[in-house]
Design a protein around this motif. Structure first.
Motif, PDB file in Angstrom:
ATOM      1  N   TYR A   1     -28.435  -4.777  27.654  1.00  0.00           N
ATOM      2  CA  TYR A   1     -28.366  -3.366  28.014  1.00  0.00           C
ATOM      3  C   TYR A   1     -26.911  -2.894  28.070  1.00  0.00           C
ATOM      4  CZ  TYR A   1     -33.269  -3.613  29.421  1.00  0.00           C
ATOM      5  OH  TYR A   1     -34.622  -3.769  29.436  1.00  0.00           O
ATOM      6  N   PRO A   2     -26.654  -1.603  27.801  1.00  0.00           N
ATOM      7  CA  PRO A   2     -25.300  -1.064  28.017  1.00  0.00           C
ATOM      8  C   PRO A   2     -24.999  -0.999  29.507  1.00  0.00           C
ATOM      9  CG  PRO A   2     -26.816   0.701  27.424  1.00  0.00           C
ATOM     10  CD  PRO A   2     -27.580  -0.579  27.268  1.00  0.00           C
ATOM     11  N   GLU A   3     -23.735  -1.173  29.859  1.00  0.00           N
ATOM     12  CA  GLU A   3     -23.364  -1.189  31.275  1.00  0.00           C
ATOM     13  C   GLU A   3     -23.310   0.211  31.869  1.00  0.00           C
ATOM     14  OE1 GLU A   3     -19.719  -3.253  31.662  1.00  0.00           O
ATOM     15  OE2 GLU A   3     -20.528  -5.196  30.998  1.00  0.00           O
ATOM     16  N   ASN A   4     -22.794   1.173  31.118  1.00  0.00           N
ATOM     17  CA  ASN A   4     -22.591   2.520  31.652  1.00  0.00           C
ATOM     18  C   ASN A   4     -23.034   3.559  30.632  1.00  0.00           C
ATOM     19  OD1 ASN A   4     -21.147   1.635  34.096  1.00  0.00           O
ATOM     20  ND2 ASN A   4     -19.525   1.025  32.653  1.00  0.00           N
ATOM     21  N   GLU A   5     -23.004   4.799  31.095  1.00  0.00           N
ATOM     22  CA  GLU A   5     -23.280   5.914  30.201  1.00  0.00           C
ATOM     23  C   GLU A   5     -22.164   6.022  29.159  1.00  0.00           C
ATOM     24  OE1 GLU A   5     -23.555   9.384  32.550  1.00  0.00           O
ATOM     25  OE2 GLU A   5     -25.155   8.612  33.860  1.00  0.00           O
ATOM     26  N   PRO A   6     -22.462   6.523  27.933  1.00  0.00           N
ATOM     27  CA  PRO A   6     -21.407   6.694  26.922  1.00  0.00           C
ATOM     28  C   PRO A   6     -20.365   7.705  27.394  1.00  0.00           C
ATOM     29  CG  PRO A   6     -23.456   7.732  26.206  1.00  0.00           C
ATOM     30  CD  PRO A   6     -23.794   6.933  27.425  1.00  0.00           C
ATOM     31  N   LYS A   7     -19.095   7.355  27.209  1.00  0.00           N
ATOM     32  CA  LYS A   7     -18.010   8.208  27.681  1.00  0.00           C
ATOM     33  C   LYS A   7     -17.648   9.309  26.682  1.00  0.00           C
ATOM     34  CE  LYS A   7     -17.559   5.774  31.395  1.00  0.00           C
ATOM     35  NZ  LYS A   7     -18.024   6.346  32.700  1.00  0.00           N
TER      36      LYS A   7
ATOM     37  N   SER B   1     -26.485   5.995  23.160  1.00  0.00           N
ATOM     38  CA  SER B   1     -26.483   4.797  23.985  1.00  0.00           C
ATOM     39  C   SER B   1     -27.242   3.727  23.215  1.00  0.00           C
ATOM     40  CB  SER B   1     -27.155   5.074  25.336  1.00  0.00           C
ATOM     41  OG  SER B   1     -26.979   3.979  26.210  1.00  0.00           O
ATOM     42  N   THR B   2     -26.638   2.514  23.093  1.00  0.00           N
ATOM     43  CA  THR B   2     -27.182   1.479  22.220  1.00  0.00           C
ATOM     44  C   THR B   2     -27.413   0.194  22.996  1.00  0.00           C
ATOM     45  OG1 THR B   2     -25.983   2.416  20.349  1.00  0.00           O
ATOM     46  CG2 THR B   2     -26.790   0.177  20.090  1.00  0.00           C
ATOM     47  N   ALA B   3     -28.568  -0.430  22.753  1.00  0.00           N
ATOM     48  CA  ALA B   3     -28.903  -1.753  23.312  1.00  0.00           C
ATOM     49  C   ALA B   3     -29.162  -2.705  22.156  1.00  0.00           C
ATOM     50  CB  ALA B   3     -30.123  -1.675  24.213  1.00  0.00           C
ATOM     51  N   THR B   4     -28.906  -3.990  22.400  1.00  0.00           N
ATOM     52  CA  THR B   4     -29.089  -5.020  21.379  1.00  0.00           C
ATOM     53  C   THR B   4     -30.159  -6.000  21.818  1.00  0.00           C
ATOM     54  OG1 THR B   4     -26.763  -4.837  20.743  1.00  0.00           O
ATOM     55  CG2 THR B   4     -27.942  -6.808  20.025  1.00  0.00           C
ATOM     56  N   ILE B   5     -31.122  -6.253  20.955  1.00  0.00           N
ATOM     57  CA  ILE B   5     -32.175  -7.248  21.210  1.00  0.00           C
ATOM     58  C   ILE B   5     -31.954  -8.388  20.228  1.00  0.00           C
ATOM     59  CG2 ILE B   5     -34.645  -7.696  21.210  1.00  0.00           C
ATOM     60  CD1 ILE B   5     -35.106  -4.788  21.873  1.00  0.00           C
ATOM     61  N   ARG B   6     -31.779  -9.606  20.794  1.00  0.00           N
ATOM     62  CA  ARG B   6     -31.554 -10.783  19.959  1.00  0.00           C
ATOM     63  C   ARG B   6     -32.769 -11.695  20.027  1.00  0.00           C
ATOM     64  NH1 ARG B   6     -29.725 -16.034  19.865  1.00  0.00           N
ATOM     65  NH2 ARG B   6     -28.405 -16.557  18.053  1.00  0.00           N
ATOM     66  N   ILE B   7     -33.257 -12.090  18.854  1.00  0.00           N
ATOM     67  CA  ILE B   7     -34.434 -12.959  18.766  1.00  0.00           C
ATOM     68  C   ILE B   7     -33.979 -14.313  18.233  1.00  0.00           C
ATOM     69  CG2 ILE B   7     -36.700 -13.264  17.707  1.00  0.00           C
ATOM     70  CD1 ILE B   7     -36.902 -10.243  17.530  1.00  0.00           C
ATOM     71  N   GLN B   8     -34.284 -15.372  18.984  1.00  0.00           N
ATOM     72  CA  GLN B   8     -33.893 -16.723  18.597  1.00  0.00           C
ATOM     73  C   GLN B   8     -34.728 -17.184  17.409  1.00  0.00           C
ATOM     74  OE1 GLN B   8     -32.116 -19.545  17.893  1.00  0.00           O
ATOM     75  NE2 GLN B   8     -31.461 -19.306  20.023  1.00  0.00           N
ATOM     76  N   PRO B   9     -34.086 -17.511  16.272  1.00  0.00           N
ATOM     77  CA  PRO B   9     -34.862 -17.903  15.092  1.00  0.00           C
ATOM     78  C   PRO B   9     -35.379 -19.333  15.140  1.00  0.00           C
ATOM     79  CG  PRO B   9     -32.524 -17.930  14.586  1.00  0.00           C
ATOM     80  CD  PRO B   9     -32.637 -17.416  15.984  1.00  0.00           C
ATOM     81  N   LEU B  10     -35.003 -20.133  16.175  1.00  0.00           N
ATOM     82  CA  LEU B  10     -35.445 -21.523  16.285  1.00  0.00           C
ATOM     83  C   LEU B  10     -36.506 -21.648  17.359  1.00  0.00           C
ATOM     84  CD1 LEU B  10     -31.968 -23.302  16.076  1.00  0.00           C
ATOM     85  CD2 LEU B  10     -33.563 -22.808  14.223  1.00  0.00           C
ATOM     86  N   MET B  11     -37.430 -22.559  17.153  1.00  0.00           N
ATOM     87  CA  MET B  11     -38.489 -22.792  18.128  1.00  0.00           C
ATOM     88  C   MET B  11     -38.616 -24.304  18.361  1.00  0.00           C
ATOM     89  SD  MET B  11     -41.765 -21.916  15.718  1.00  0.00           S
ATOM     90  CE  MET B  11     -42.899 -22.387  17.000  1.00  0.00           C
TER      91      MET B  11
ATOM     92  N   VAL C   1     -31.224  -0.815  19.133  1.00  0.00           N
ATOM     93  CA  VAL C   1     -32.004   0.298  19.664  1.00  0.00           C
ATOM     94  C   VAL C   1     -31.022   1.372  20.124  1.00  0.00           C
ATOM     95  CG1 VAL C   1     -33.818   1.012  21.247  1.00  0.00           C
ATOM     96  CG2 VAL C   1     -33.750  -1.346  20.412  1.00  0.00           C
ATOM     97  N   THR C   2     -31.150   2.589  19.600  1.00  0.00           N
ATOM     98  CA  THR C   2     -30.222   3.678  19.908  1.00  0.00           C
ATOM     99  C   THR C   2     -31.006   4.900  20.349  1.00  0.00           C
ATOM    100  OG1 THR C   2     -28.676   2.858  18.243  1.00  0.00           O
ATOM    101  CG2 THR C   2     -28.346   5.096  19.012  1.00  0.00           C
ATOM    102  N   TYR C   3     -30.513   5.548  21.390  1.00  0.00           N
ATOM    103  CA  TYR C   3     -31.093   6.809  21.841  1.00  0.00           C
ATOM    104  C   TYR C   3     -29.983   7.855  21.823  1.00  0.00           C
ATOM    105  CZ  TYR C   3     -34.247  10.001  24.220  1.00  0.00           C
ATOM    106  OH  TYR C   3     -35.075  11.059  24.516  1.00  0.00           O
ATOM    107  N   SER C   4     -30.241   8.999  21.169  1.00  0.00           N
ATOM    108  CA  SER C   4     -29.238  10.055  20.997  1.00  0.00           C
ATOM    109  C   SER C   4     -29.664  11.305  21.740  1.00  0.00           C
ATOM    110  CB  SER C   4     -29.046  10.386  19.509  1.00  0.00           C
ATOM    111  OG  SER C   4     -28.703   9.230  18.769  1.00  0.00           O
TER     112      SER C   4
ATOM    113  N   GLY D   1     -32.797   7.279  28.600  1.00  0.00           N
ATOM    114  CA  GLY D   1     -33.820   7.129  27.570  1.00  0.00           C
ATOM    115  C   GLY D   1     -33.794   5.762  26.933  1.00  0.00           C
ATOM    116  N   LEU D   2     -32.594   5.212  26.695  1.00  0.00           N
ATOM    117  CA  LEU D   2     -32.496   3.885  26.083  1.00  0.00           C
ATOM    118  C   LEU D   2     -32.973   2.793  27.029  1.00  0.00           C
ATOM    119  CD1 LEU D   2     -31.369   2.048  23.770  1.00  0.00           C
ATOM    120  CD2 LEU D   2     -29.285   1.914  25.145  1.00  0.00           C
ATOM    121  N   THR D   3     -32.452   2.811  28.236  1.00  0.00           N
ATOM    122  CA  THR D   3     -32.801   1.728  29.172  1.00  0.00           C
ATOM    123  C   THR D   3     -34.290   1.724  29.492  1.00  0.00           C
ATOM    124  OG1 THR D   3     -32.194   3.199  31.010  1.00  0.00           O
ATOM    125  CG2 THR D   3     -30.503   1.701  30.181  1.00  0.00           C
ATOM    126  N   GLN D   4     -34.902   2.883  29.664  1.00  0.00           N
ATOM    127  CA  GLN D   4     -36.326   2.923  29.998  1.00  0.00           C
ATOM    128  C   GLN D   4     -37.187   2.489  28.805  1.00  0.00           C
ATOM    129  OE1 GLN D   4     -37.387   3.275  33.080  1.00  0.00           O
ATOM    130  NE2 GLN D   4     -35.183   3.416  33.562  1.00  0.00           N
TER     131      GLN D   4
END
Length: 749
Positions: A434-440, A69-79, A152-155, A165-168
């Motif tokens: 966040y991922p919407e559902n559990e991996p199928k 299960s994979t989540a993506t964190i995006r950081i804005q490079p502009l301030m 971020v990946t949890y296997s 595990g990923l979402t928490q």
């Protein structure tokens, strides 16, 4: 038109000469494989199929699919800046790397494991559980074109566990290092950093104050200059002391130098006795003679000019180099003349003083020497004090530098924290998807791969095992093996099947009888002088006795008056099979008895038998010799067309060698399953006694091998309107073994 029924036949032409098993021919790989697995194909296929199923099952069950299960964190490079515009974040890569470390912090993992959703799946949060959780968590930055992305990946083997595990983990990261506790933590860190900066500032102020005080005492900020001046002055004083002492020695006055300078250095001069003036060198004279000094300086300067010319590439023959050489020569002559004048006392005393023309007396030179030593001691004490203060100033300067560097590092860390807090206050600078559902489906399912590998291993292991067993099995299992791999220069006379005792297969029985008749025919055709035939085998159990009786029946049915001789004194199978065994010993009869009187008729015309007796045993066989065999043959050979002698096995009896050596022909019976090495040994022993080996008979062949063997085939003709072969009646010749029985029945009909 007639129908053809296949029966086994023979090859009269012997195989080409060569080693045991024939000549070395090109290997037919298909034939080799066929020999390895022949008769074992069904077993091999069954075991291979079983191994395949077991291997596939074991390989499939040995692996578990892994879900990610994979989540993506995006950081804005502009301030944002104060002009309501955006600037590129300074040290952006460092900031992203910091967020990656935050996600892997023990505090983040601890918070994720303490959540209610995770506790419902995997209760407990001890050290081993935390380590297992951390090993399943993978945090990495995006590629080169996605430097603002954190993946971020949890296997886990369970899809729900991977999702929770990923979402928490991501939610714990937001709580711990987000707007709330994350900012408080950064504020605490900033406070500690400011305290450190204040401490470094105090150290810097103290060091600067001490350096200023030392500079005021020394009158300069660079004590090294003062040290250099002090060193130069002491060197000058030491030179003056040396010159003064030299002048005193030149006057013949001993110089006492017991005092040691106060600064702890070595004395300016060492006490030594005055030397004779004629031992002085030009340089020593130059110290007290100004003219000699001038000449020495001019000589050194001329030498330097000469060396410079050499360095510039001038040859010694060059005119300029010649001039310098002449100048050096003149200067040496002047120096030698000056030294002689000085030693002869021709130099005026006024030239022995210091430049300036002052004339010093010995007393004034002594006073001057003492004054110079006092000055040297004073300068030594001053230099020692100056060195101490210079070292103290150097220590404070190093302390000032170290504290300044550490203060600057703390200030940079404080700026990073302030920037982090500013970014966290800006909406949308850090976004978690966040991922919407559990991996199928599993992301890494190795079950199919392992099932294939284990299945192949499970299939090939029994195949290889049976193949290896086939390589080590050196028996003759099929008739064509006796042809292809039998003893060299040996003919295969025929193939006989393994007949059931009830002769239930009438067609096979008829074909077997036909084979016996054909073997008899080929023996008769091969030579009319073949009247004495020996039938033997390599080992017991190959069917030689049945073959002897069957051939005897066939010869008798063809019109030949035939005598069967049972010379297997140990087995006596022929006498027992015909139920004609005597009590008296056949050996005694052969030795000195009436041989003809012992011969008995059988149930078939033209077939007689000379049986053995119950008194014959291994002792009789051991005493049997060539004269007895010669006496037997001389007695019966003229009365019979064919004499068939059943002997003991070649590898286990004495009578076999004696009989085979005297016989007109030898038939060697090879039973199916007999080891090839034993057959070869039997053939070698027969050839060693010059036995006339007619060929081999492959006996006890399997019915299928008998019908479809790779050996050549002939056909037995039958009438088209002939009735099918009928099974033999159990009442016909019940005392005989199956092979002679089918021949007896065939000849009777």
């Amino acid at each position: 038109m007639s129908q053809q029924l296949p029966t086994q036949a023979i090859q009269l032409a012997p195989p080409p000469p060569g080693d045991f098993g024939g000549v070395h021919k090109q290997t037919n790989i298909i034939k080799v494989i066929h020999h390895l697995f022949r008769g074992r194909y069904l077993l091999t296929a069954a075991l291979a199929a079983l191994g395949l199923l077991l291997g596939v099952g074991l390989g499939w069950l040995s692996q578990r699919p892994v879900y990610q299960s994979t989540a993506t964190i995006r950081i804005q490079p502009l301030m944002p800046n104060f002009k309501q515009n955006y600037d590129v974040m300074p040290m952006f890569d460092s900031f992203v790397g910091t967020q990656v470390n935050f996600l892997l912090q023990p505090r983040t993992i601890k918070q994720a494991m303490l959540s209610s959703d995770w506790q419902a799946i995997a209760p407990g949060s001890d050290a081993s559980a935390e380590e297992e959780f951390r090993s399943a968590l993978n945090v990495r930055r995006g590629g080169r074109d996605q430097s603002e992305i954190i993946l971020v990946t949890y296997s886990n083997e369970d899809a729900k566990t991977a999702f929770v595990g990923l979402t928490q983990t991501c939610r714990a990261y937001e709580r711990v290092f987000g707007e709330g506790q994350g900012r408080e933590l950064n504020d605490k860190r900033a406070s500690l950093i400011r305290d450190e900066i204040g401490r470094y500032e105090r150290n810097i102020t103290d060091a600067m104050s001490r350096i200023k005080s030392l500079a005021e005492d020394l009158g300069t900020n660079d004590p090294q200059q003062l040290l250099n001046l002090a060193t130069a002055k002491r060197a000058e004083l030491q030179t003056q002391i040396f010159v003064t002492e030299t002048r005193l020695r030149a006057m013949g006055i001993m110089v006492s130098n017991e005092d040691t300078p106060a600064d702890g250095t070595e004395p300016a001069t060492q006490a030594e006795p005055a030397r004779d003036r004629k031992d002085w060198s030009n340089e020593e004279i130059a110290r007290v003679d100004n003219v000699m000094g001038t000449l020495v300086d001019r000589l050194n300067e001329a030498r330097e000019r000469y060396q410079a010319g050499i360095n510039n590439g001038l040859q010694p023959a060059h005119i300029q180099m010649k001039r310098i050489e002449n100048e050096i020569s003149n200067l040496r002559d002047q120096m030698d003349a000056r030294k002689q004048a000085w030693l002869g006392g021709q130099v005026p005393e006024e030239v022995l003083g210091q430049p300036g023309g002052d004339i010093d007396t010995p007393e004034s030179l002594k006073r001057q020497l003492e004054d110079l030593k006092r000055q040297l001691d004073e300068e030594g004490r001053k230099a020692s004090q100056l060195a101490g203060k210079a070292q103290e100033m150097s220590n404070f300067n190093q302390q000032l530098k170290t504290n300044t560097e550490q203060r600057d590092e703390m200030q940079r860390s404080l700026r990073d924290l302030d920037l982090n807090n500013r970014l966290r206050t800006e909406a949308g600078l850090i976004t978690v998807l966040y991922p919407e559902n559990e991996p199928k489906s599993p992301s890494n399912d190795t079950r199919l791969k392992f099932a294939g590998v284990f299945g192949c291993l499970g299939m090939f292991i029994p195949i290889c095992a049976i193949g290896i067993f086939g390589m080590t099995d050196r028996r003759y299992r099929y008739s064509d093996e006796a042809i292809d791999e039998g003893p060299a220069n040996t003919t295969l006379l025929g193939i006989l099947p393994r007949l059931p005792s009830d002769l239930s297969d009438a067609e096979q029985a008829a074909a077997a009888a036909h084979c016996v008749h054909q073997i008899r025919t080929l023996i008769q055709i091969g030579g009319k002088d073949r009247r004495v035939l020996a039938v033997t085998s390599s080992n017991p159990g190959d069917g030689k006795t049945s073959m002897t009786l069957a051939l005897g029946l066939s010869f008798a049915s063809s019109g030949s008056k035939t005598l069967l001789v049972d010379l297997d004194l140990i087995g006596q199978g022929l006498s027992r099979g015909m139920r004609l065994r005597e009590t008296s010993s056949l050996f005694n009869v052969l030795y000195d008895g009436d041989i003809k009187a012992r011969i008995k008729p059988t149930h078939m015309d033209r077939l007689h038998m000379l049986p053995s007796g119950t008194e014959d045993d291994h002792r009789s066989a051991n005493r049997l010799a060539e004269p007895q065999i010669n006496r037997l043959l001389a007695t019966v050979v003229d009365d019979y067309d064919v004499v068939l002698i059943d002997t003991g096995p070649v590898l286990g009896s004495i009578e076999a060698h004696l009989v085979c050596a005297q016989a007109d022909g030898v038939v060697l019976v090879v039973g199916a399953g007999r080891a090839r090495g034993q057959v070869k040994s039997a053939v070698d022993q027969l050839r060693r006694v010059n036995a006339k080996l007619l060929g081999l008979v492959f006996n006890l062949a399997q019915p299928r091998d008998f019908k479809t063997s790779a050996a050549s085939q002939s056909f037995r003709s039958i009438r088209p309107d002939a009735s099918p072969a009928q099974p033999s009646s159990p009442s016909e010749f019940p005392e005989l073994e199956p092979l002679p029985r089918v021949v007896a029945i065939d000849t009777k009909r």
